[in-house]
Write a protein that holds these residues in place. Sequence first.
Motif: not given
Lengths: 164, 980
Positions: B117-119, B123-133
């Motif tokens: 659950e915590s993991l 993993a699903n937390s909002p993107t913490s960095q501009s998604s320069e994917s």
Amino acid sequence: MSIATSRDVGAEHGAAAAGLAAEDYVTMKVAGQAFGIPVLLVRDVLGPQRITRVPLAPPEVAGSLNLRGRIVTAIDMRKRLGVPEEGFVSRAMAVVVEHEDEPFSLLVDEVGEVLSVPIAHREVVPATLSENWRSLAEGVYRLDDRLLVVLNIASVLSPVRANA
Amino acid sequence: MDDLLKEFLAETSEALDLLDSELVELEQRPDDPALLGSIFRVMHTIKGTCGFLGLPRLEAVAHAAEDVLGRVRDGTLILSQDAVSLVLRALDRIKLLVAELGASGGEPEGNDADLIESLSRLANSPTSQSSESTPTKSEKTHDAKPAGKLFDRVGGASAIDAACEMACIDFLSQTKLPGGVESDMLHVQAALTGGLSAAAQAVAGIDIHQVVDCLVENGWADEDLAILKEGLRKALSSFSVGDADIEELLSFVCPTRVTLPQAAPVPVAAHVEDKPEPKAEELAAASHGAASQTQTLRVNISVLEDLMTMVSELVLTRNQLLQILRSYGDSPFAAPLQRLNQVTGDLQESVMMTRMQPIGNAWGKLPRLVRDLSQELNKKIELVMVGAETELDRQILESIRDPLTHMVRNSADHGIETVSERLAAGKPECGTIRLSARHEGGHIVVQISDDGRGLPTARIREKVIASGLATEAQLDAMSEQQIQQFIFRAGLSTASAVTNVSGRGVGMDVVRSNIERIGGVIEFHSEAGVGSRFLIKIPLTLAIVSALIVECAGERFAMPQSSVVELVRISRSSSQSVEEINGRPVYRLRDKLLPLVSLREILDLPSSSGGKIETGDGTYFVVSQVGNFVFGIVVDHIFDAEEIVVKPVSRTMRHIPCFSGTTILGDGQVIMILDPNGLAGSIAGSPHVEAAAPPTVADHHLRARDAVPMLVFQAGTGGPKAVPLSLIARLEEADLSTAEQAGDRTVLQYRGGLMPLIDFDGQPSPRIGKRQILVFVDGGRMLGLVVDKVLDIVEATLNLQLAAGTHPGLLGSAVIAGHSTDVIDTVHYLRRSDADWFEVETEKPYGDDGDCSILLVEDSAFFRNLLMPMLKLAGYHVTVAEHGEAALKICRDGKTFDVIVSDIEMPGLSGFDLARELQRDSQTSGVPLIALSSHASPKDIERAMSQGFSEYVTKLDPKALLTTLSKVLSSEVTKRELAA
């Protein structure tokens, strides 16, 4: 290896109890008394060996000897049985047994033949024997010309193993 | 447990250990893509394998952790400390499960929902960095489609991974291929994943076509491939990848390259086509790509142990055979036995090597430990590890793992201060724990140091007095260092508060006894406010050690050489004898009082002279050191040193502290190995007291400043002869009738080689009688100088009174121990036996330029005479100056030298003064200076360096001088060439 052997012996005990079989013993003499050890427990029989005394070891330990590169602890059976004799170790025969993966050699006066004795002739150890002897002996066989005391290896080694 | 599971367990536990330290590293360097990639891969492999083996709990945890790592890798999640902690927690859980799996063969019951659950929240937390994917790799886009690269369109590496995994599982359930493919499928999956990712990104990597080729060669029919492709298609479409993209990706999965839509990536597993019968292993090889393929094999430890035991037996048998051979002289067995001897030696060495492991294996868990501790204790700690590749015996490695962990934990807990304390003390806020290991002459030296607050001696004092270990008066008599060693005593913890981390009663005494059990020694140094340092010295191996054979009451015993400091014989006529204080024997050894114990008494052996120390033809004792306690063990005789194979003491006798093992000698006799720790422990009334401080290194040097130990012997005609002891490797006694004739030399088979024997006149020795031999050894060469009688070893100042006479083997005469003694010229004899003894490495002193000149400044005639011929032999032009002033004069007269070798201690102008003078003169300032001295403490060396010497060599090591010279000169040439 020792595990397999003791299982075999156990099986024979079972058969013997049913009165179907005889047991094979390596016979030996210490201070005139005949003793027997189940033949499957015996690894080797050696003539007089060069034995290195180990200072500070329990009195029953005569020392260590070299058996084809293995170091074997020698037990002075005369001392163990309470009949010590000067100069015994240097002329003693050695019966090598394996106990808990460690080799031991029992020093005795002489080693005799392998005897197959009918299990029916086995008796319990007479209660009048000294406590030391009673603890060492598993049973007694009535043979025609003598009495054969069966040794319990674990008990023979118990005083030296107590320190382990 | 089946083999597959066993293999998984072995691989996984290794991988987990690696992950631990890698994650900690990642925390420090979060932007290292290679490191992240490696962590991700390991986690992924664990997950994938668990899926195959049907281990749902493990798979779920690994999967959740992998998701987090995947986000980090894609750059959409910043790796915070919390994130690392969480992943580490997942790792711990995996370890727990794996341990359980190993113990019971199945996954334990339980639930990991909380952790997962915590993991997944992370993993699903909002993107913490501009998604320069778009990762940097994708810059090399070949087919620029509007919606981005194929790789990204299908969902990146994780999608391809997952698809391959599903397809492979699917395939297994449908295939008609013969059994046993399950394990291969792991490799197939890995290879497919790698191949497809590389192909989709159009970058170099695993060539997907080769993978397919390889499958076909392994008997995969077209329908098998079709099944696989179908599986992939199904999996990808379930990830809602567009049909066109799926088809494009699947088009890579074909055996030939002709249909490639684009240039093939660089082939990496080029050998696939070459091999006639490729096997599944090649798939594995292909999946590892160009990564280095280590040629290793997993072998069960018990097999290695058996091998070791058998080799030990072989060594003993060989020794016995050689002993028998010696008594026969000419025997047809001699040659084959020599061969056997050599092969056995090589075999023994190889087997020993299999037991060696890098010490880093014992350190693997430490970075994690330090990280966790620093968080728990709210400190900033950096762990520096040096020399992790240092190898040592597996058995020893196991024994030091716990002590090391304990000491590092101690340093982190007690040593390093909190950030605020550190800043207040003017130190950098981040504390450092330094762990280093290195080889040092048959030992491993491990150091654990920290730059923390150190251990205040005052506090140890208080504790010692409080716990009644010593009285105040006793402590007053001790040096600071002696007091510090009290931390190794039982029941002494200086932590003022018992923390969760340390100070739980398991103290340094356990560490010490663990280290000492394996024949090691541990020392502690501390300076308040600056830090503390543990120094551990441990033997490389326990299995075969060099031991001194001694005799007492007719019994022989072996004594490990490592604990022998020196041997002393007091002859009856000697002016000094053993003295007694209240019946306890002591001896004045040089300027220290040495307590003596009788081995006879300790071992309760029968005594012929009523317990008194025997003084028949002299008393022998072995000076031994345990910790800081130096004592002499009186024995009846001292024999040779021998390499012995250590065997454990029988369990029936393990309680006797005096023995550390048993061994079988060459003649087949069993003997006990003495344990000096145990002996010291059983000395009545003297527990491990640190009362007798060992002569420190500095003391030794003070003494050695002028005096050199000399071996005095009788040979040839005339008075006694002497030779510096340090030049002699061993003393032997041999029956020369067993020596053989080889050419015009007399040779003796000795330690597996041939040793030429010469007599005092330099002639091949006549082969008669039992004689004493001085053995000189230099690398693989040996020389035996046959003498009439070895008389004594004395410390003497070398002051050659008379120049050498007519005898070519003499340097001159000196007064040694009250007698006029001829000092022999070792070089002369070495030359006699082997003309090119000194010319092996120095045929050309440097480069092609053979002409170079040396100024040798040396006040002692002995060393002048020892060194000059040697330097000349090595091809140098040697000019000699007898003192510093003379040297200066020679230089100022305009003579130039390529290098100046100077003694340090000289009357008048010392070596240091000379160096300063030479530096001042422009003409000589550029000439390299080599310091020559009889003692080499680090302090001396440092001082020499600071005065302008470029190298430092001890006098009695001629070979080192030659090597240094050649090194210095060749670097000079290079310098000159560069300048030109």
